[in-house]
Design a protein around this motif. Structure first.
Motif, PDB file in Angstrom:
ATOM      1  N   LEU A  70       9.997   5.477   4.554  1.00 35.91           N
ATOM      2  CA  LEU A  70      10.488   5.571   5.510  1.00 35.91           C
ATOM      3  C   LEU A  70       9.987   6.826   6.310  1.00 35.91           C
ATOM      4  CD1 LEU A  70      13.970   4.183   5.108  1.00 35.91           C
ATOM      5  CD2 LEU A  70      12.221   2.954   6.341  1.00 35.91           C
ATOM      6  N   GLU A  71       9.839   7.919   5.756  1.00 37.33           N
ATOM      7  CA  GLU A  71       9.591   9.311   6.139  1.00 37.33           C
ATOM      8  C   GLU A  71       8.136   9.739   6.157  1.00 37.33           C
ATOM      9  OE1 GLU A  71      12.009  11.674   3.820  1.00 37.33           O
ATOM     10  OE2 GLU A  71      13.896  10.930   4.506  1.00 37.33           O
ATOM     11  N   ASN A  72       7.332   8.464   5.481  1.00 38.91           N
ATOM     12  CA  ASN A  72       5.572   8.717   5.416  1.00 38.91           C
ATOM     13  C   ASN A  72       5.566  10.063   4.680  1.00 38.91           C
ATOM     14  OD1 ASN A  72       4.475   6.500   6.904  1.00 38.91           O
ATOM     15  ND2 ASN A  72       5.229   7.258   8.909  1.00 38.91           N
ATOM     16  N   ASN A  73       6.287  10.286   3.517  1.00 35.11           N
ATOM     17  CA  ASN A  73       6.202  11.580   2.807  1.00 35.11           C
ATOM     18  C   ASN A  73       5.388  11.297   1.759  1.00 35.11           C
ATOM     19  OD1 ASN A  73       6.613  13.900   1.470  1.00 35.11           O
ATOM     20  ND2 ASN A  73       8.648  13.220   0.778  1.00 35.11           N
ATOM     21  N   PHE A  74       3.960  11.169   1.847  1.00 33.63           N
ATOM     22  CA  PHE A  74       2.891  11.032   1.097  1.00 33.63           C
ATOM     23  C   PHE A  74       2.224  12.010   0.730  1.00 33.63           C
ATOM     24  CE2 PHE A  74       3.243   6.804   3.252  1.00 33.63           C
ATOM     25  CZ  PHE A  74       4.196   6.171   2.593  1.00 33.63           C
ATOM     26  N   SER A  75       1.493  12.262  -0.370  1.00 32.94           N
ATOM     27  CA  SER A  75       0.482  13.294  -0.655  1.00 32.94           C
ATOM     28  C   SER A  75      -0.712  12.781   0.206  1.00 32.94           C
ATOM     29  CB  SER A  75       0.269  13.547  -2.275  1.00 32.94           C
ATOM     30  OG  SER A  75      -0.407  12.182  -2.579  1.00 32.94           O
ATOM     31  N   GLU A  76      -1.568  13.924   0.256  1.00 30.64           N
ATOM     32  CA  GLU A  76      -2.853  13.510   1.162  1.00 30.64           C
ATOM     33  C   GLU A  76      -3.627  12.473   0.421  1.00 30.64           C
ATOM     34  OE1 GLU A  76      -5.030  16.946   2.427  1.00 30.64           O
ATOM     35  OE2 GLU A  76      -3.395  17.627   3.485  1.00 30.64           O
ATOM     36  N   VAL A  77      -4.438  11.643   0.855  1.00 30.20           N
ATOM     37  CA  VAL A  77      -5.621  10.720   0.285  1.00 30.20           C
ATOM     38  C   VAL A  77      -6.570  11.602  -0.463  1.00 30.20           C
ATOM     39  CG1 VAL A  77      -7.091   8.998   0.456  1.00 30.20           C
ATOM     40  CG2 VAL A  77      -5.022   8.905   1.912  1.00 30.20           C
TER      41      VAL A  77
ATOM     42  N   TYR B  18       0.920  -1.214  -0.129  1.00 29.06           N
ATOM     43  CA  TYR B  18       0.210  -0.176  -0.101  1.00 29.06           C
ATOM     44  C   TYR B  18       0.920   1.374  -0.015  1.00 29.06           C
ATOM     45  CZ  TYR B  18      -3.069   3.829   1.415  1.00 29.06           C
ATOM     46  OH  TYR B  18      -3.815   4.909   1.632  1.00 29.06           O
ATOM     47  N   LYS B  19       1.978   1.215   0.873  1.00 30.92           N
ATOM     48  CA  LYS B  19       2.659   2.351   0.925  1.00 30.92           C
ATOM     49  C   LYS B  19       3.588   2.598  -0.231  1.00 30.92           C
ATOM     50  CE  LYS B  19       3.337   2.249   6.068  1.00 30.92           C
ATOM     51  NZ  LYS B  19       4.100   2.205   7.096  1.00 30.92           N
ATOM     52  N   ILE B  20       3.902   1.823  -0.849  1.00 28.09           N
ATOM     53  CA  ILE B  20       4.595   1.623  -2.327  1.00 28.09           C
ATOM     54  C   ILE B  20       3.697   2.290  -3.297  1.00 28.09           C
ATOM     55  CG2 ILE B  20       5.374   0.512  -4.407  1.00 28.09           C
ATOM     56  CD1 ILE B  20       6.558  -1.534  -2.047  1.00 28.09           C
ATOM     57  N   GLY B  21       2.503   1.947  -3.256  1.00 27.19           N
ATOM     58  CA  GLY B  21       1.371   2.505  -4.147  1.00 27.19           C
ATOM     59  C   GLY B  21       1.108   4.020  -3.945  1.00 27.19           C
ATOM     60  N   ARG B  22       1.396   4.472  -2.723  1.00 31.18           N
ATOM     61  CA  ARG B  22       1.304   5.795  -2.417  1.00 31.18           C
ATOM     62  C   ARG B  22       2.416   6.673  -2.662  1.00 31.18           C
ATOM     63  NH1 ARG B  22      -1.436   8.910  -1.151  1.00 31.18           N
ATOM     64  NH2 ARG B  22      -1.750   9.498   0.942  1.00 31.18           N
ATOM     65  N   ALA B  23       3.640   6.049  -2.824  1.00 33.64           N
ATOM     66  CA  ALA B  23       4.865   6.618  -2.847  1.00 33.64           C
ATOM     67  C   ALA B  23       5.278   6.912  -4.317  1.00 33.64           C
ATOM     68  CB  ALA B  23       6.108   6.058  -2.184  1.00 33.64           C
ATOM     69  N   TYR B  24       5.095   5.550  -4.942  1.00 33.59           N
ATOM     70  CA  TYR B  24       5.800   5.418  -6.529  1.00 33.59           C
ATOM     71  C   TYR B  24       5.239   6.511  -7.372  1.00 33.59           C
ATOM     72  CZ  TYR B  24       7.433   3.500 -10.696  1.00 33.59           C
ATOM     73  OH  TYR B  24       8.323   3.359 -11.853  1.00 33.59           O
ATOM     74  N   PRO B  25       3.958   6.633  -7.360  1.00 34.80           N
ATOM     75  CA  PRO B  25       3.370   7.409  -8.558  1.00 34.80           C
ATOM     76  C   PRO B  25       3.530   9.085  -8.078  1.00 34.80           C
ATOM     77  CG  PRO B  25       1.429   6.885  -7.016  1.00 34.80           C
ATOM     78  CD  PRO B  25       2.665   6.089  -6.734  1.00 34.80           C
ATOM     79  N   LYS B  26       3.816   9.132  -6.871  1.00 35.67           N
ATOM     80  CA  LYS B  26       4.464  10.580  -6.574  1.00 35.67           C
ATOM     81  C   LYS B  26       5.890  10.845  -7.107  1.00 35.67           C
ATOM     82  CE  LYS B  26       5.432  13.671  -2.541  1.00 35.67           C
ATOM     83  NZ  LYS B  26       5.216  14.038  -1.087  1.00 35.67           N
ATOM     84  N   TYR B  27       6.698   9.716  -6.829  1.00 29.07           N
ATOM     85  CA  TYR B  27       8.093  10.180  -7.380  1.00 29.07           C
ATOM     86  C   TYR B  27       8.002  10.330  -8.844  1.00 29.07           C
ATOM     87  CZ  TYR B  27      12.803   8.987  -8.534  1.00 29.07           C
ATOM     88  OH  TYR B  27      13.904   9.215  -9.024  1.00 29.07           O
TER      89      TYR B  27
END
Length: 357
Positions: free
Chosen positions: A131-138, A26-35
């Motif tokens: 690791l830093e929970n650096n995700f955009s808002e849901v 799930y976290k990969i799904g949050r981070a990868y598209p942001k990157y």
């Protein structure tokens, strides 16, 4: 710097659930598209028991990030490489642990046009974001999921690489190892004049006949036995996600990868003289000799798919090969394929009226 165990040089891979699980997916799904700044991503998965639940968690993360997902379902890695540019997506993720034991799973990543993303080219950034929970808002407006069957398009795309009229009616042992390639073999079988003798063709997450890795010598025995039993002209065996294929001659002898690189270079240069051919630095004498004889230009690269693909793009190479049985093709988004070598070798044997031996 902190690290996540499953993040490797070229992909993410580890035991489930210790090193890869639904929370991390799930976290990969949050981070990868942001990157990669993606709005649309292709997702596919292999036959492993954990693949569906990991894909569902990954897709939820992508959707929560506002990303639209094209889910191509059970497939081989090269189908994600194909579908990403074919569907004009911003990236692709394949859930697979390839030839690893059943308790493993993993992910392979590409950007737009199937440019690979490894640790040094972006996964390190994704790791730190997690690791830093650096995700955009849901997102309030979440992304959607579209299920798409690309098998017919994938099989039809292979037509550009071979001429079916030039393939002889060989008897061919094909060993799918209970991985994903059986689905593609079933789809292409009606198009080919060959007789397929299928071994372990049905995808099975239990891997009842051993892990699909023909590099392991003991795993070659069923292919060799089938060749001898059926008096076949050759045999081919694939790994679990069929981005690699391995060849056996009519006597059941295993053909080392560096010979196949040379044969594929020969096949391609017959129709495309003067083109650049990229190879890794291991056991190159056969490749160099064939490329020089055929008027091509041999270009050396570091081993590893990221280096090979980068070098191929740099010199506009038509083909790149590694003795590890990874074969890359410019007109296949510079990506590796386990199906194209199978077809090219069939045609080369037919045109030259020679066996692999």
């Amino acid at each position: 710097m902190r690290k996540i165990n499953g993040f490797k040089a070229y992909d993410i891979r580890g035991k489930v659930p210790g090193e890869l699980n639904t929370e991390l997916a799930y976290k990969i799904g949050r981070a990868y598209p942001k990157y990669i700044d993606a709005k649309d991503i292709v997702v596919g998965y292999d036959i492993r028991k954990s693949s569906v639940e990991i894909s569902e968690a990954l897709i939820k993360g992508l959707n929560d990030s506002g990303v639209n997902v094209t889910n191509i379902g059970l497939c081989g890695t090269e189908m994600v490489y194909f579908a990403t540019p074919h569907l004009n997506a911003d990236g692709g993720i394949m859930i697979t642990a390839s030839h690893n034991p059943p308790e493993y799973n993993g992910m392979k990543f590409v950007r737009k046009d199937s440019v690979p993303v490894g640790y040094s080219s972006g996964l390190n950034e994704v790791e730190q974001m997690i690791l830093e929970n650096n995700f955009s808002e849901v997102k309030v407006e979440k992304g959607n999921v579209t299920d798409v069957d690309v098998m017919d398009d994938f099989i039809n795309n292979l037509n550009q690489f071979y001429d079916v009229e030039k393939i002889s009616p060989f008897k061919v042992v094909v060993n799918g190892g209970n991985g994903c390639v059986g689905l593609a073999l079933n789809a292409i079988e009606p198009k080919l004049p060959i007789e397929m003798i299928k071994v372990f063709n049905e995808p099975d997450s239990e891997f009842p006949n051993g892990v699909p890795n023909p590099k392991i010598e003991e795993n070659r025995k069923p292919t060799i036995e089938a060749i001898k039993e059926h008096d076949a002209d050759l045999g081919i065996a694939w790994d679990g996600d069929y981005d690699r294929c391995f060849f056996f001659d009519e006597e059941g002898n295993f053909i080392e990868g560096y010979y196949i690189v040379g044969l594929l270079a020969k096949s391609i240069l017959k129709n495309h003289p003067g083109e650049n051919i990229v190879h890794d630095p291991r056991l190159v004498w056969n490749t160099l000799e064939i490329v020089n004889q055929r008027g091509g230009k041999a270009v050396e690269s570091k081993s590893g798919h990221a280096f090979i693909k980068e070098k191929m793009r740099e010199v506009n190479a038509i083909y790149g090969g590694e003795m590890s049985a990874h074969h890359y093709f410019r007109d296949n988004a510079y990506s590796d394929s386990g199906m194209i070598p199978f077809l090219l070798i069939l045609q080369l044997m037919s045109e030259e009226n020679k066996s692999l031996a």
